[in-house]
Design a protein around this motif. Structure first.
Motif, PDB file in Angstrom:
ATOM      1  N   VAL A  93       0.706  -1.193  -0.208  1.00  0.00           N
ATOM      2  CA  VAL A  93      -0.101  -0.200  -0.244  1.00  0.00           C
ATOM      3  C   VAL A  93       0.938   1.211  -0.038  1.00  0.00           C
ATOM      4  CG1 VAL A  93      -1.462   1.388   1.511  1.00  0.00           C
ATOM      5  CG2 VAL A  93      -1.894  -1.006   1.359  1.00  0.00           C
ATOM      6  N   PHE A  94       0.618   2.182  -0.877  1.00  0.00           N
ATOM      7  CA  PHE A  94       1.433   3.400  -0.936  1.00  0.00           C
ATOM      8  C   PHE A  94       0.508   4.435  -0.120  1.00  0.00           C
ATOM      9  CE2 PHE A  94       2.042   7.524  -3.264  1.00  0.00           C
ATOM     10  CZ  PHE A  94       3.598   7.496  -2.968  1.00  0.00           C
ATOM     11  N   ARG A  95      -0.757   4.495  -0.487  1.00  0.00           N
ATOM     12  CA  ARG A  95      -1.798   5.534   0.225  1.00  0.00           C
ATOM     13  C   ARG A  95      -3.048   4.924   0.451  1.00  0.00           C
ATOM     14  NH1 ARG A  95      -2.785  10.769  -2.994  1.00  0.00           N
ATOM     15  NH2 ARG A  95      -0.487  10.927  -2.359  1.00  0.00           N
ATOM     16  N   GLN A  96      -3.530   4.919   1.579  1.00  0.00           N
ATOM     17  CA  GLN A  96      -5.096   4.518   1.778  1.00  0.00           C
ATOM     18  C   GLN A  96      -5.516   5.209   3.068  1.00  0.00           C
ATOM     19  OE1 GLN A  96      -5.642   0.636   3.573  1.00  0.00           O
ATOM     20  NE2 GLN A  96      -6.882   0.120   1.922  1.00  0.00           N
ATOM     21  N   ALA A 115      -5.789  12.520  -9.657  1.00  0.00           N
ATOM     22  CA  ALA A 115      -7.253  12.606 -10.118  1.00  0.00           C
ATOM     23  C   ALA A 115      -8.043  11.740  -8.769  1.00  0.00           C
ATOM     24  CB  ALA A 115      -7.717  12.249 -11.475  1.00  0.00           C
ATOM     25  N   GLU A 116      -8.800  12.323  -8.157  1.00  0.00           N
ATOM     26  CA  GLU A 116      -9.653  11.611  -7.267  1.00  0.00           C
ATOM     27  C   GLU A 116     -11.129  11.684  -7.219  1.00  0.00           C
ATOM     28  OE1 GLU A 116      -8.463  13.062  -3.248  1.00  0.00           O
ATOM     29  OE2 GLU A 116      -6.208  12.964  -3.666  1.00  0.00           O
ATOM     30  N   HIS A 117     -11.760  10.409  -7.411  1.00  0.00           N
ATOM     31  CA  HIS A 117     -13.099  10.222  -7.737  1.00  0.00           C
ATOM     32  C   HIS A 117     -13.737  10.539  -6.478  1.00  0.00           C
ATOM     33  CE1 HIS A 117     -13.659   7.338 -11.353  1.00  0.00           C
ATOM     34  NE2 HIS A 117     -13.234   8.526 -11.703  1.00  0.00           N
ATOM     35  N   GLY A 118     -13.377   9.951  -5.471  1.00  0.00           N
ATOM     36  CA  GLY A 118     -14.130  10.107  -4.173  1.00  0.00           C
ATOM     37  C   GLY A 118     -14.225  11.617  -3.591  1.00  0.00           C
ATOM     38  N   ASN A 119     -12.824  12.358  -3.774  1.00  0.00           N
ATOM     39  CA  ASN A 119     -12.759  13.678  -3.231  1.00  0.00           C
ATOM     40  C   ASN A 119     -13.061  14.619  -4.150  1.00  0.00           C
ATOM     41  OD1 ASN A 119     -12.391  12.951  -0.614  1.00  0.00           O
ATOM     42  ND2 ASN A 119      -9.897  12.838  -1.122  1.00  0.00           N
ATOM     43  N   ARG A 120     -13.306  14.434  -5.618  1.00  0.00           N
ATOM     44  CA  ARG A 120     -13.868  15.232  -6.422  1.00  0.00           C
ATOM     45  C   ARG A 120     -12.629  16.368  -6.721  1.00  0.00           C
ATOM     46  NH1 ARG A 120     -20.289  15.765  -5.755  1.00  0.00           N
ATOM     47  NH2 ARG A 120     -20.211  16.626  -7.754  1.00  0.00           N
ATOM     48  N   ARG A 121     -11.569  16.073  -7.053  1.00  0.00           N
ATOM     49  CA  ARG A 121     -10.613  16.878  -6.963  1.00  0.00           C
ATOM     50  C   ARG A 121      -9.345  16.484  -7.652  1.00  0.00           C
ATOM     51  NH1 ARG A 121      -7.599  17.111  -1.007  1.00  0.00           N
ATOM     52  NH2 ARG A 121      -6.673  15.093  -1.051  1.00  0.00           N
ATOM     53  N   LEU A 122      -8.458  17.273  -7.904  1.00  0.00           N
ATOM     54  CA  LEU A 122      -6.963  17.166  -8.144  1.00  0.00           C
ATOM     55  C   LEU A 122      -6.137  17.228  -7.161  1.00  0.00           C
ATOM     56  CD1 LEU A 122      -6.177  18.698 -11.933  1.00  0.00           C
ATOM     57  CD2 LEU A 122      -7.018  16.289 -11.247  1.00  0.00           C
ATOM     58  N   SER A 123      -5.237  16.307  -6.604  1.00  0.00           N
ATOM     59  CA  SER A 123      -4.641  16.660  -5.561  1.00  0.00           C
ATOM     60  C   SER A 123      -2.950  16.649  -5.809  1.00  0.00           C
ATOM     61  CB  SER A 123      -4.881  15.601  -4.235  1.00  0.00           C
ATOM     62  OG  SER A 123      -4.321  14.359  -4.708  1.00  0.00           O
ATOM     63  N   LEU A 124      -2.351  17.208  -4.946  1.00  0.00           N
ATOM     64  CA  LEU A 124      -0.645  17.369  -5.112  1.00  0.00           C
ATOM     65  C   LEU A 124      -0.222  16.767  -3.565  1.00  0.00           C
ATOM     66  CD1 LEU A 124       1.809  18.055  -6.614  1.00  0.00           C
ATOM     67  CD2 LEU A 124       1.589  20.256  -5.418  1.00  0.00           C
ATOM     68  N   THR A 125       0.879  15.585  -3.919  1.00  0.00           N
ATOM     69  CA  THR A 125       1.330  15.111  -2.754  1.00  0.00           C
ATOM     70  C   THR A 125       2.843  15.859  -2.856  1.00  0.00           C
ATOM     71  OG1 THR A 125       0.307  13.192  -3.036  1.00  0.00           O
ATOM     72  CG2 THR A 125       2.419  13.239  -1.754  1.00  0.00           C
ATOM     73  N   GLU A 126       2.955  16.686  -1.838  1.00  0.00           N
ATOM     74  CA  GLU A 126       4.333  17.364  -1.685  1.00  0.00           C
ATOM     75  C   GLU A 126       5.572  16.182  -1.401  1.00  0.00           C
ATOM     76  OE1 GLU A 126       4.968  20.227  -2.327  1.00  0.00           O
ATOM     77  OE2 GLU A 126       3.102  21.653  -1.958  1.00  0.00           O
ATOM     78  N   LYS A 127       6.626  16.775  -1.237  1.00  0.00           N
ATOM     79  CA  LYS A 127       7.721  15.893  -1.173  1.00  0.00           C
ATOM     80  C   LYS A 127       7.734  15.418   0.314  1.00  0.00           C
ATOM     81  CE  LYS A 127      10.155  15.867  -5.083  1.00  0.00           C
ATOM     82  NZ  LYS A 127      10.527  14.689  -5.917  1.00  0.00           N
ATOM     83  N   ASP A 128       7.155  16.076   1.126  1.00  0.00           N
ATOM     84  CA  ASP A 128       7.150  15.738   2.519  1.00  0.00           C
ATOM     85  C   ASP A 128       5.852  14.825   2.844  1.00  0.00           C
ATOM     86  OD1 ASP A 128       4.917  17.605   2.602  1.00  0.00           O
ATOM     87  OD2 ASP A 128       5.775  18.855   3.998  1.00  0.00           O
ATOM     88  N   GLY A 129       5.046  14.413   1.892  1.00  0.00           N
ATOM     89  CA  GLY A 129       3.991  13.625   1.932  1.00  0.00           C
ATOM     90  C   GLY A 129       2.733  14.520   2.232  1.00  0.00           C
ATOM     91  N   GLN A 130       2.693  15.610   2.336  1.00  0.00           N
ATOM     92  CA  GLN A 130       1.623  16.332   2.491  1.00  0.00           C
ATOM     93  C   GLN A 130       0.651  16.451   1.480  1.00  0.00           C
ATOM     94  OE1 GLN A 130       2.180  20.679   3.494  1.00  0.00           O
ATOM     95  NE2 GLN A 130      -0.062  21.101   3.610  1.00  0.00           N
ATOM     96  N   ILE A 131      -0.555  16.306   1.585  1.00  0.00           N
ATOM     97  CA  ILE A 131      -1.452  16.015   0.243  1.00  0.00           C
ATOM     98  C   ILE A 131      -2.457  17.373   0.162  1.00  0.00           C
ATOM     99  CG2 ILE A 131      -3.343  14.806  -0.769  1.00  0.00           C
ATOM    100  CD1 ILE A 131      -2.243  12.574   0.719  1.00  0.00           C
ATOM    101  N   VAL A 132      -2.408  18.019  -0.876  1.00  0.00           N
ATOM    102  CA  VAL A 132      -2.983  19.285  -0.978  1.00  0.00           C
ATOM    103  C   VAL A 132      -4.041  19.490  -2.251  1.00  0.00           C
ATOM    104  CG1 VAL A 132      -1.072  20.719   0.245  1.00  0.00           C
ATOM    105  CG2 VAL A 132      -1.295  20.686  -2.351  1.00  0.00           C
ATOM    106  N   THR A 133      -4.977  20.013  -2.278  1.00  0.00           N
ATOM    107  CA  THR A 133      -5.897  20.213  -3.130  1.00  0.00           C
ATOM    108  C   THR A 133      -5.671  21.428  -4.103  1.00  0.00           C
ATOM    109  OG1 THR A 133      -7.754  19.437  -1.753  1.00  0.00           O
ATOM    110  CG2 THR A 133      -8.221  20.747  -3.882  1.00  0.00           C
TER     111      THR A 133
END
Length: 317
Positions: A93-96, A115-133
């Protein structure tokens, strides 16, 4: 209309077939049936090329992406998970949860865009692991369910937004668009008349944008203007409309500009002028594609419950 066709069949592992078909006069709308021992994809495939299953046991695989560090990421949409597959065969698992992730891509800094179906958005994963919309709304209304995306060298993100991830009563926009997200965050609707926009990819020189429609079974191509907008829309190719055996979905291009699209029966390969070069038949209906390995000459294929790969003679983009 009858098509003049020649094909070659080569046995592959797992008891399936690699069906290579060439259409000489125009694009065929269904996988051809005439079978002759002639290989017209000699620049792409060798006679002993085999499709190999490398992982299985998933719910619905999508969004494959080869990471420069030497592993494959892919989404399992219903499982709400992004997995990491390593060449030694280990899958973890990489992300769950993943927001019911679908398409994945990297930006110029190597950061993951999803591209996230459930969250209805495009997200960006920063190098430190933070996920932003990156984006979730257009003109104050929620996107449908972003599906697939492609990133231009200037940082622009082109993506499709069909309704596959939501119920009809959840729709706010009333159309299924193709968008451009500019590096400064400006979201522009480019096209709004697709029935089910899905796969999307830029040509090697980034002067053309290909978008397919799962329901209509067609690929359209647009010229990309210097400002990133589109013009000169036209039909590029026609595939068989979506069936239980597959549909126009994920797309990729190789360094010569050939277009690879999932479709009924396997991966459909078109020349830069829209001529059907061949079909790589897959054991399960394919959903998306990614170039991988250190030389980007292996095509990874997500297909329902499994992941496959096939070694090619041409390098992907």
């Amino acid at each position: 209309m009858n098509r003049k066709l020649s094909t070659v069949i080569m046995t592959i592992g797992l008891g399936s077939l690699l069906l290579i078909t060439r259409a000489y006069e125009s694009v065929s709308q269904t996988p051809p049936n005439n079978l002759e021992e002639i290989n017209n994809l000699e620049e792409i495939l060798t006679p002993n090329t085999k499709v190999e299953k490398i992982a299985e046991g998933f719910e619905f695989t999508e969004g494959p992406l080869w990471h420069p560090d030497g592993f494959l990421l892919f989404s399992d949409i219903p499982a709400n998970t992004i997995y990491k597959w390593q060449p030694e065969g280990k899958t973890e698992v990489f992300r769950q949860p993943s927001g019911n992730a679908n398409g994945n891509a990297l930006d110029s800094l190597g950061r993951l865009i999803t591209a996230e179906h459930g969250n209805r958005r495009l997200s960006l994963t920063e190098k430190d692991g933070q996920i932003v919309t990156l984006v979730s709304h257009y003109q104050g209304k929620r996107l449908n369910s972003p599906n697939d995306l492609t990133v231009k060298s200037d940082g622009s993100i082109y993506f499709t937004d069909p309704p596959f991830g939501i119920k009809s009563e959840q729709e706010e926009l009333g159309f299924y668009g193709v968008y451009r997200l500019a590096p400064d965050g400006t979201l522009t609707l480019l096209v709004d008349d697709f029935v089910r926009p899905n796969g999307i990819v830029l040509s090697p020189d980034e002067t053309q944008l290909y978008v397919n429609d799962s329901q209509k079974g067609e690929i359209r191509v647009f010229d990309v203007k210097p400002d990133g907008m589109l013009e000169n829309e036209r039909q590029f190719a026609q595939l068989k409309p979506g069936t239980q055996k597959g549909a126009a979905d994920g797309m990729k291009v190789d360094i010569k500009g050939n277009v690879y699209s999932t479709g009924a029966g396997g991966v459909w390969i078109f020349s830069p002028n829209g001529e059907l070069l061949g079909i790589i038949e897959t054991q399960e209906p394919p959903a998306n594609l990614a170039w991988g390995d250190s030389d980007y000459q292996t095509l990874y294929i997500t297909a329902r419950n499994s992941i496959y790969r096939i070694r090619l003679q041409i390098q992907g983009m």
